[in-house]
Design a protein around this motif. Structure first.
Motif, PDB file in Angstrom:
ATOM      1  N   UNK A  82       0.842  -1.195   0.000  1.00  0.00           N
ATOM      2  CA  UNK A  82       0.000   0.000   0.000  1.00  0.00           C
ATOM      3  C   UNK A  82       0.875   1.242   0.000  1.00  0.00           C
ATOM      4  N   UNK A  83       0.440   2.259  -0.733  1.00  0.00           N
ATOM      5  CA  UNK A  83       1.162   3.533  -0.785  1.00  0.00           C
ATOM      6  C   UNK A  83       0.249   4.629  -0.253  1.00  0.00           C
ATOM      7  N   UNK A  84       0.762   5.364   0.699  1.00  0.00           N
ATOM      8  CA  UNK A  84       0.078   6.512   1.255  1.00  0.00           C
ATOM      9  C   UNK A  84       0.804   7.741   0.722  1.00  0.00           C
ATOM     10  N   UNK A  85       0.083   8.592   0.003  1.00  0.00           N
ATOM     11  CA  UNK A  85       0.702   9.734  -0.687  1.00  0.00           C
ATOM     12  C   UNK A  85       0.127  11.043  -0.157  1.00  0.00           C
ATOM     13  N   UNK A  86       1.028  11.989   0.103  1.00  0.00           N
ATOM     14  CA  UNK A  86       0.653  13.320   0.580  1.00  0.00           C
ATOM     15  C   UNK A  86       1.227  14.347  -0.385  1.00  0.00           C
ATOM     16  N   UNK A  87       0.487  15.408  -0.620  1.00  0.00           N
ATOM     17  CA  UNK A  87       1.003  16.561  -1.362  1.00  0.00           C
ATOM     18  C   UNK A  87       0.843  17.782  -0.474  1.00  0.00           C
ATOM     19  N   UNK A  88       1.893  18.579  -0.414  1.00  0.00           N
ATOM     20  CA  UNK A  88       1.829  19.788   0.405  1.00  0.00           C
ATOM     21  C   UNK A  88       2.579  20.906  -0.306  1.00  0.00           C
ATOM     22  N   UNK A  89       1.912  22.050  -0.439  1.00  0.00           N
ATOM     23  CA  UNK A  89       2.571  23.236  -0.975  1.00  0.00           C
ATOM     24  C   UNK A  89       3.347  23.888   0.164  1.00  0.00           C
TER      25      UNK A  89
END
Length: 140
Positions: free
Chosen positions: A12-19
């Motif tokens: 499983x891959x947990x992905x976050x994006x943050x500016x």
């Protein structure tokens, strides 16, 4: 921030994006220099050989050593490593930085085997990424 849990093969891959309102070069220092990394990452970086194949030695708050190996390095864009933990197995962590105006977009992906602790892991990473924001404010 956009969070996404998705299957990747049998993991499983947990992905976050943050500016982030800091340039990629500054964020790069925060994610790759042991003194900065240790201020926001869940473990202290005691050793870090910043080369593909280079070793990282982390130590958790109980003093347990966790070894990792750098799997990808493209300054100041990509820093990826694989952690080897006795109880939870192999963890792949990837941090990608892309210019975004005067700041950058951080994409952080954590790939692991056991989906049952994904919610707990997500909560922990959200706090950790908040800590990264605080560390960035202290770097000249």
């Amino acid at each position: 921030m956009d969070n996404l849990l998705r299957p990747v093969g049998d993991r499983w891959a947990l992905r976050f994006e943050r500016r982030i309102p800091h340039p990629p070069e500054k964020v790069w220092r925060a994610i790759t220099e042991p003194s900065h990394l240790s201020q926001w990452y869940p473990m202290t970086a005691e050793e870090l050989d910043l080369n593909v194949g280079g070793a990282i030695l982390f130590r958790d708050e109980e003093g347990t050593a966790v070894r990792a190996e750098i799997t990808e390095l493209d300054p100041p864009k990509t820093f990826a490593f694989r952690e080897y933990e006795e109880t939870t197995g192999v963890h792949d962590l990837r941090l990608e930085l892309a210019p975004d105006g005067e700041g950058c977009l951080l994409t952080f992906t954590h790939t692991f085997a056991d989906k049952t602790w994904a919610a707990q892991t997500e909560t922990g990473w959200l706090r950790t990424l908040d800590d990264l924001d605080r560390v960035l404010a202290t770097i000249a």
